[in-house]
Design a protein around this motif. Structure first.
Motif, PDB file in Angstrom:
ATOM      1  N   ILE A 180      35.241  48.686  42.863  1.00 29.17           N
ATOM      2  CA  ILE A 180      35.374  49.644  41.238  1.00 29.17           C
ATOM      3  C   ILE A 180      36.553  49.684  40.847  1.00 29.17           C
ATOM      4  O   ILE A 180      37.001  49.293  39.478  1.00 29.17           O
ATOM      5  CB  ILE A 180      34.710  51.050  41.406  1.00 29.17           C
ATOM      6  N   ILE A 181      37.651  50.172  41.473  1.00 32.70           N
ATOM      7  CA  ILE A 181      38.891  50.229  41.118  1.00 32.70           C
ATOM      8  C   ILE A 181      39.661  49.164  40.590  1.00 32.70           C
ATOM      9  O   ILE A 181      40.378  48.893  39.592  1.00 32.70           O
ATOM     10  CB  ILE A 181      39.847  51.189  42.121  1.00 32.70           C
ATOM     11  N   GLU A 187      40.429  44.849  34.188  1.00 32.63           N
ATOM     12  CA  GLU A 187      39.554  44.853  32.733  1.00 32.63           C
ATOM     13  C   GLU A 187      40.614  45.701  31.840  1.00 32.63           C
ATOM     14  O   GLU A 187      40.788  45.111  30.519  1.00 32.63           O
ATOM     15  CB  GLU A 187      38.485  46.077  32.831  1.00 32.63           C
ATOM     16  N   ARG A 188      41.519  46.496  32.307  1.00 33.51           N
ATOM     17  CA  ARG A 188      42.684  47.199  31.544  1.00 33.51           C
ATOM     18  C   ARG A 188      43.688  45.971  31.357  1.00 33.51           C
ATOM     19  O   ARG A 188      44.141  45.970  29.963  1.00 33.51           O
ATOM     20  CB  ARG A 188      43.046  48.294  32.319  1.00 33.51           C
ATOM     21  N   ILE A 189      43.942  45.073  32.395  1.00 31.28           N
ATOM     22  CA  ILE A 189      44.898  44.109  31.999  1.00 31.28           C
ATOM     23  C   ILE A 189      44.238  43.094  30.856  1.00 31.28           C
ATOM     24  O   ILE A 189      44.964  42.620  29.788  1.00 31.28           O
ATOM     25  CB  ILE A 189      45.151  43.207  33.290  1.00 31.28           C
ATOM     26  N   LYS A 278      28.754  44.531  48.253  1.00 30.52           N
ATOM     27  CA  LYS A 278      28.900  43.139  47.392  1.00 30.52           C
ATOM     28  C   LYS A 278      27.919  42.373  47.718  1.00 30.52           C
ATOM     29  O   LYS A 278      27.623  41.958  48.883  1.00 30.52           O
ATOM     30  CB  LYS A 278      30.327  42.536  47.662  1.00 30.52           C
ATOM     31  N   ASN A 279      27.223  41.711  46.839  1.00 33.15           N
ATOM     32  CA  ASN A 279      26.184  40.795  46.839  1.00 33.15           C
ATOM     33  C   ASN A 279      24.977  40.982  47.643  1.00 33.15           C
ATOM     34  O   ASN A 279      24.047  40.383  47.726  1.00 33.15           O
ATOM     35  CB  ASN A 279      26.671  39.302  47.685  1.00 33.15           C
ATOM     36  N   GLN A 280      24.863  42.441  47.687  1.00 32.51           N
ATOM     37  CA  GLN A 280      23.330  42.805  48.257  1.00 32.51           C
ATOM     38  C   GLN A 280      22.628  43.007  47.393  1.00 32.51           C
ATOM     39  O   GLN A 280      22.927  43.289  46.220  1.00 32.51           O
ATOM     40  CB  GLN A 280      23.761  43.982  49.187  1.00 32.51           C
ATOM     41  N   TYR A 281      21.222  43.291  47.678  1.00 36.54           N
ATOM     42  CA  TYR A 281      20.072  43.569  46.572  1.00 36.54           C
ATOM     43  C   TYR A 281      20.410  45.167  46.189  1.00 36.54           C
ATOM     44  O   TYR A 281      20.727  45.905  47.078  1.00 36.54           O
ATOM     45  CB  TYR A 281      18.723  43.257  47.340  1.00 36.54           C
TER      46      TYR A 281
END
Length: 449
Positions: A180-181, A187-189, A278-281
């Motif tokens: 998340i961080i 996204e800010r860059i 990550k990549n889990q359902y």
């Protein structure tokens, strides 16, 4: 004497197992079909590959009282033909091309469709495993989701590359840039922020192992406009692949709801309480699988929900298609096929497969080096004596056998059943030590410690 010779000669003739069988040579734009008419005459006819042509083909076969059809597995072209023939109630046998083309020089004067028909009429062709329609749908969804997952990972690697070109070392400071961080900073860059203090403003960086000073140093880069533009495009692709994966998850959950047994249809599956990795359902896949299969396959060491779903999407749950676990592991290409000559084993055949279920078992076996259980001990012992490649295949075969018996017998996973016989292992070690001592001209006197 002559009568006896005639009887022996007649007994060697191959009988017709499927007298009303047809053979289809599948192509991208045409189909060559050989089948017997109701009057007994052989017919070889060419059909187109459009949907109307396929329905015409199936209708002609039904009119000719054909019951069994054999065709070669040619790329993905066979799938539409299989679907149409299945609608008309024909028994379709999908054949591996290597299984019927290995008879040298026997079909020079006939077409492939006639050769297929002749072999199938005598019952000499072995059918490939084709799951039921619902599991074929599940396999399609899981396959497409895995492709999107790979594309997402490739896009993330491109984001890493752009950050490196900008001399931003964020990916080396935090453990997971896809968290998340990490994604908020990227996204800010991409939005045009180029000051380390502003990039970290308002973020819960205290959750990270790196301190604020190190994070600010890692974000002090070269913010050229064309690098930012490339980063923006990569982020757009990343979001697209992630959104597509979520859409496939919705379809997969709908299908799993249909696959639930009647006794579980009324009771809803609980919401997933643990954090989605990550990549889990994002839904409770483990509970769905437990209710559908009847046993908890994730209890097997090294097998997670994703692996189990990938396997049953290919194999289905009808293990009766394979008479024994040995047949199942042979189909998965996980069992050795020795080459024998003169009564001695002179080597083993090397076979390759792209079977998704096989890859899932092998990936599960590859994680055994860090497992503390019985299978982990087996993997480390085989890896030490025979190498990691053979250890992976041997443990993958063991996992496939456990999977087969759990689904077939509806029994829970019990590590004690597969526990190694310590007494036999001890005897083998002692025998090996004695053999090595004899080679050196020594003897070993054993005493109980």
């Amino acid at each position: 004497m002559a009568d006896q010779q005639n009887k022996q000669a007649s007994s060697l003739q191959l009988g017709l197992i499927y007298p009303t069988a047809a053979g289809i040579d599948v192509g991208s734009m045409n189909m060559m079909v050989s089948y017997p008419n109701t009057d007994g005459l052989q017919t070889v006819k060419e059909y187109g590959a459009f949907t109307t042509d396929l329905h015409e083909l199936a209708g002609d076969l039904k009119k000719a009282a054909v019951t069994h059809v054999a065709m070669e597995a040619t790329g993905v072209y066979w799938m539409s033909v299989y679907e149409v023939l299945e609608q008309y109630g024909l028994k379709v046998t999908l054949v591996n091309a290597r299984h019927y083309k290995n008879v040298d020089g026997q079909k020079t004067d006939v077409k492939d469709c006639q050769w297929l028909q002749q072999l199938h009429a005598h019952g000499l062709l072995r059918s490939s495993h084709i799951a039921t329609d619902q599991y074929r749908e599940l396999r399609t969804y899981t396959h497409e989701r895995s492709l999107l997952q790979k594309n997402k990972s490739d896009t993330l690697n491109r984001i890493h590359k752009v950050l490196t070109q900008m001399n931003i070392k964020l990916q080396h400071v935090i453990s997971d840039i896809e968290g998340i961080i990490g994604m908020q900073i990227i996204e800010r860059i991409a939005a045009g922020v180029n000051t380390p203090q502003l990039l970290l403003e308002g973020l819960p960086i205290e959750k990270l192992k790196a301190n604020r000073e190190m994070l600010e140093q890692s974000l002090n880069g070269i913010f050229k406009s064309y690098y930012v533009t490339v980063l923006q495009n990569h982020l757009t692709a990343y979001r697209f692949y992630k959104q597509q994966m979520l859409q496939y998850e919705v379809e997969i959950e709908k299908l799993l709801q249909k696959l639930l047994p009647p006794q579980h249809q009324a009771s809803p599956v609980s919401v997933k309480k643990t954090k989605v990795r990550k990549n889990q359902y994002h839904f409770n896949l483990k509970e769905y699988l437990h209710k559908i299969v009847g046993v908890d396959l994730t209890a097997i060491d090294g097998m997670d929900e994703n692996s189990v779903l990938s396997i049953i999407a290919v194999t289905g749950l009808n293990m009766n298609k394979w008479p024994t676990a040995d047949h199942f592991t042979s189909w998965l290409n996980l069992s050795a096929r020795p080459k024998k000559s003169g009564g001695k084993t002179i080597g083993h055949q090397k076979r390759f497969t792209n079977n998704t279920a096989t890859q899932a078992f092998r990936m599960a076996a590859q994680t055994m080096w860090q497992q503390k259980g019985v299978l982990g001990h087996l993997y480390r012992r085989l890896a030490y004596t025979k190498g990691s490649k053979k250890a992976i295949k041997a443990v993958a075969r063991r996992l496939a056998v456990i999977f087969y018996h759990m689904v077939q017998r509806q029994t829970a996973y019990d590590p004690k059943i597969i526990a190694l016989d310590e007494a036999k292992l001890k005897e083998r070690k002692i025998a090996r030590l004695k053999k090595e001592a004899e080679k050196l001209g020594c003897t070993i006197n054993l005493q109980v410690a």
